[in-house]
Design a protein around this motif. Sequence first.
Motif, PDB file in Angstrom:
ATOM      1  N   PHE A  65      43.953  87.006 137.185  1.00 14.57           N
ATOM      2  CA  PHE A  65      44.341  86.591 135.841  1.00 14.57           C
ATOM      3  C   PHE A  65      43.282  86.939 134.795  1.00 14.57           C
ATOM      4  O   PHE A  65      43.617  87.213 133.636  1.00 14.57           O
ATOM      5  N   CYS A  66      42.008  86.916 135.179  1.00 10.85           N
ATOM      6  CA  CYS A  66      40.941  87.208 134.216  1.00 10.85           C
ATOM      7  C   CYS A  66      40.505  88.672 134.237  1.00 10.85           C
ATOM      8  O   CYS A  66      39.999  89.175 133.230  1.00 10.85           O
ATOM      9  N   GLY A  67      40.701  89.360 135.354  1.00  9.81           N
ATOM     10  CA  GLY A  67      40.266  90.747 135.454  1.00  9.81           C
ATOM     11  C   GLY A  67      41.318  91.759 135.052  1.00  9.81           C
ATOM     12  O   GLY A  67      41.006  92.886 134.671  1.00  9.81           O
ATOM     13  N   ASP A  68      42.576  91.368 135.121  1.00  8.79           N
ATOM     14  CA  ASP A  68      43.665  92.289 134.807  1.00  8.79           C
ATOM     15  C   ASP A  68      44.012  92.293 133.321  1.00  8.79           C
ATOM     16  O   ASP A  68      44.649  93.211 132.822  1.00  8.79           O
ATOM     17  N   THR A  69      43.566  91.296 132.601  1.00 12.32           N
ATOM     18  CA  THR A  69      44.086  91.033 131.259  1.00 12.32           C
ATOM     19  C   THR A  69      43.774  92.126 130.243  1.00 12.32           C
ATOM     20  O   THR A  69      44.669  92.624 129.564  1.00 12.32           O
ATOM     21  N   VAL A  70      42.512  92.540 130.099  1.00 12.00           N
ATOM     22  CA  VAL A  70      42.151  93.567 129.124  1.00 12.00           C
ATOM     23  C   VAL A  70      42.336  94.957 129.713  1.00 12.00           C
ATOM     24  O   VAL A  70      42.854  95.863 129.053  1.00 12.00           O
ATOM     25  N   ALA A  71      41.938  95.134 130.968  1.00 14.76           N
ATOM     26  CA  ALA A  71      42.039  96.444 131.600  1.00 14.76           C
ATOM     27  C   ALA A  71      43.479  96.931 131.690  1.00 14.76           C
ATOM     28  O   ALA A  71      43.748  98.128 131.591  1.00 14.76           O
ATOM     29  N   SER A  72      44.424  96.017 131.888  1.00 19.14           N
ATOM     30  CA  SER A  72      45.825  96.421 131.979  1.00 19.14           C
ATOM     31  C   SER A  72      46.320  96.981 130.642  1.00 19.14           C
ATOM     32  O   SER A  72      47.106  97.932 130.612  1.00 19.14           O
ATOM     33  N   GLU A  73      45.852  96.402 129.523  1.00 20.04           N
ATOM     34  CA  GLU A  73      46.222  96.934 128.214  1.00 20.04           C
ATOM     35  C   GLU A  73      45.691  98.350 128.041  1.00 20.04           C
ATOM     36  O   GLU A  73      46.395  99.231 127.506  1.00 20.04           O
ATOM     37  N   ALA A  74      44.465  98.579 128.505  1.00 17.17           N
ATOM     38  CA  ALA A  74      43.900  99.923 128.437  1.00 17.17           C
ATOM     39  C   ALA A  74      44.652 100.878 129.351  1.00 17.17           C
ATOM     40  O   ALA A  74      44.897 102.035 129.000  1.00 17.17           O
ATOM     41  N   TRP A  85      47.752 100.721 130.145  1.00 14.84           N
ATOM     42  CA  TRP A  85      49.069 101.018 129.544  1.00 14.84           C
ATOM     43  C   TRP A  85      48.929 101.793 128.233  1.00 14.84           C
ATOM     44  O   TRP A  85      49.935 102.103 127.595  1.00 14.84           O
ATOM     45  N   SER A  86      47.704 102.064 127.803  1.00 13.52           N
ATOM     46  CA  SER A  86      47.417 102.739 126.534  1.00 13.52           C
ATOM     47  C   SER A  86      47.920 101.939 125.338  1.00 13.52           C
ATOM     48  O   SER A  86      48.301 102.499 124.304  1.00 13.52           O
ATOM     49  N   SER A  87      47.939 100.619 125.473  1.00 11.49           N
ATOM     50  CA  SER A  87      48.382  99.759 124.377  1.00 11.49           C
ATOM     51  C   SER A  87      47.236  99.016 123.708  1.00 11.49           C
ATOM     52  O   SER A  87      47.434  98.366 122.680  1.00 11.49           O
ATOM     53  N   LEU A  88      46.036  99.115 124.278  1.00  7.16           N
ATOM     54  CA  LEU A  88      44.906  98.368 123.723  1.00  7.16           C
ATOM     55  C   LEU A  88      44.558  98.862 122.318  1.00  7.16           C
ATOM     56  O   LEU A  88      44.295  98.069 121.416  1.00  7.16           O
ATOM     57  N   ARG A  89      44.568 100.176 122.132  1.00  4.83           N
ATOM     58  CA  ARG A  89      44.211 100.713 120.819  1.00  4.83           C
ATOM     59  C   ARG A  89      45.226 100.317 119.753  1.00  4.83           C
ATOM     60  O   ARG A  89      44.885 100.154 118.583  1.00  4.83           O
ATOM     61  N   TYR A  90      46.492 100.144 120.171  1.00  7.63           N
ATOM     62  CA  TYR A  90      47.510  99.746 119.203  1.00  7.63           C
ATOM     63  C   TYR A  90      47.356  98.275 118.809  1.00  7.63           C
ATOM     64  O   TYR A  90      47.630  97.896 117.674  1.00  7.63           O
ATOM     65  N   LEU A  91      46.921  97.451 119.763  1.00  8.45           N
ATOM     66  CA  LEU A  91      46.646  96.058 119.434  1.00  8.45           C
ATOM     67  C   LEU A  91      45.517  95.960 118.415  1.00  8.45           C
ATOM     68  O   LEU A  91      45.586  95.186 117.452  1.00  8.45           O
ATOM     69  N   ARG A 139      29.841  91.213 123.711  1.00 10.79           N
ATOM     70  CA  ARG A 139      28.901  92.132 123.063  1.00 10.79           C
ATOM     71  C   ARG A 139      29.265  93.580 123.373  1.00 10.79           C
ATOM     72  O   ARG A 139      29.279  94.435 122.484  1.00 10.79           O
ATOM     73  N   GLY A 140      29.563  93.879 124.627  1.00  9.25           N
ATOM     74  CA  GLY A 140      29.898  95.242 125.004  1.00  9.25           C
ATOM     75  C   GLY A 140      31.205  95.712 124.399  1.00  9.25           C
ATOM     76  O   GLY A 140      31.318  96.864 123.949  1.00  9.25           O
ATOM     77  N   PHE A 141      32.204  94.837 124.356  1.00  3.88           N
ATOM     78  CA  PHE A 141      33.513  95.237 123.838  1.00  3.88           C
ATOM     79  C   PHE A 141      33.466  95.460 122.323  1.00  3.88           C
ATOM     80  O   PHE A 141      34.208  96.283 121.789  1.00  3.88           O
ATOM     81  N   ALA A 142      32.593  94.739 121.646  1.00  4.25           N
ATOM     82  CA  ALA A 142      32.472  94.908 120.190  1.00  4.25           C
ATOM     83  C   ALA A 142      31.960  96.298 119.832  1.00  4.25           C
ATOM     84  O   ALA A 142      32.234  96.813 118.730  1.00  4.25           O
ATOM     85  N   ARG A 143      31.223  96.933 120.753  1.00  4.18           N
ATOM     86  CA  ARG A 143      30.641  98.249 120.476  1.00  4.18           C
ATOM     87  C   ARG A 143      31.352  99.368 121.220  1.00  4.18           C
ATOM     88  O   ARG A 143      30.944 100.530 121.123  1.00  4.18           O
ATOM     89  N   LYS A 144      32.378  99.045 121.941  1.00 11.08           N
ATOM     90  CA  LYS A 144      33.032 100.044 122.790  1.00 11.08           C
ATOM     91  C   LYS A 144      33.994 100.902 121.984  1.00 11.08           C
ATOM     92  O   LYS A 144      34.705 100.416 121.102  1.00 11.08           O
ATOM     93  N   ASP A 145      34.004 102.211 122.297  1.00 13.53           N
ATOM     94  CA  ASP A 145      34.984 103.101 121.712  1.00 13.53           C
ATOM     95  C   ASP A 145      36.268 103.007 122.531  1.00 13.53           C
ATOM     96  O   ASP A 145      36.316 103.417 123.687  1.00 13.53           O
ATOM     97  N   VAL A 146      37.292 102.428 121.949  1.00 16.72           N
ATOM     98  CA  VAL A 146      38.567 102.229 122.642  1.00 16.72           C
ATOM     99  C   VAL A 146      39.458 103.432 122.387  1.00 16.72           C
ATOM    100  O   VAL A 146      39.844 103.691 121.235  1.00 16.72           O
ATOM    101  N   VAL A 147      39.771 104.165 123.424  1.00 21.21           N
ATOM    102  CA  VAL A 147      40.614 105.356 123.281  1.00 21.21           C
ATOM    103  C   VAL A 147      41.908 105.228 124.086  1.00 21.21           C
ATOM    104  O   VAL A 147      42.723 106.152 124.098  1.00 21.21           O
ATOM    105  N   SER A 148      42.091 104.086 124.788  1.00 21.88           N
ATOM    106  CA  SER A 148      43.287 103.919 125.609  1.00 21.88           C
ATOM    107  C   SER A 148      44.246 102.928 124.967  1.00 21.88           C
ATOM    108  O   SER A 148      43.811 102.021 124.262  1.00 21.88           O
TER     109      SER A 148
END
Length: 294
Positions: free
Chosen positions: A106-115, A117-123, A285-294
């Motif tokens: 439940f905690c490990g699939d949540t953000v990675a699954s959006e990436a 599915w290539s929907s994280l950048r749209y969010l 901290r890491g996610f705030a600086r991450k380049d999201v391309v997915s």
Amino acid sequence: MRTLTGRAGRAGPPRAVAEGYRAGRTLPVRVELIRQLKRRRTLVMGGILFALPFVLLIAFAVGGEPEGRAGQVSLMDSATASGANFAAVTLFASAGFLLVVPVALFCGDTVASEAGWSSLRYLLAAPVPRARLLLSKLAVGLGLSLAAIVLLPLVALAVGTAAYGWGPLELPTGGTLPTDTAAARLALTVAYVFVSQLVTAALAFWLSTRTDAPLGAVGGAVGLTIIGNVLDEVTALGDWRSFLPAHWQYAWLDAVQPQLDLTRMIQGTSLSVTYALVLLALAFRGFARKDVVS
């Protein structure tokens, strides 16, 4: 129209946003919860946890009265004494590994699954602020983890009561706890099990922000938790084992003793919360600086 600056960590030209936009209202926890509840993995995991007490009940019916190891008295010996005993034994049998899986899932699939599915950048382009996105997903992940940890003993208590009757909690060291005291002790046990799993939850969440592969985040958290359990069995490490979260995972057994002793549970809680806060800080901290391309 109002303006919104570029994403954190980079200077950028101001962007126009619609009137009425409120960052705190984006991706509500209720919406994220409904999304996660509808996912097949949530339903499958809930079904497995719901079915486990019935599996144990059938095992005891087929195999007869449970027996501990020669010369040793354990909680398992009194599994069929009452519904409370059956719930405690079910929790004892699953806390070491089985409950790690839904927490990591439940905690490990949540953000990675959006990436994935290539929907994280749209969010993020909605725009949902990065901290807001992580907070919503973390809240839902922890909420589902807590629900999983509560579901198992509740079903076990109902199944055990139907099969063996409602009665006091028989202790492996002798004596019993009245039903009201036993219920309070079981509630304390469930709360401690959840707190002890916060390290796995935070580790899985951090890995989820670092990879686009949900299996990598979930598997990494489960694998590192198993490694911690193995290291705790290495007695040559001596006092160094006290720095491992796994060293305190069964401290809740002190709650099923005649006299309640919270010392070990307090130590385990302090260690678990400390590790969890550090890992969550790294995730944000890491996610705030991450380049999201997915």
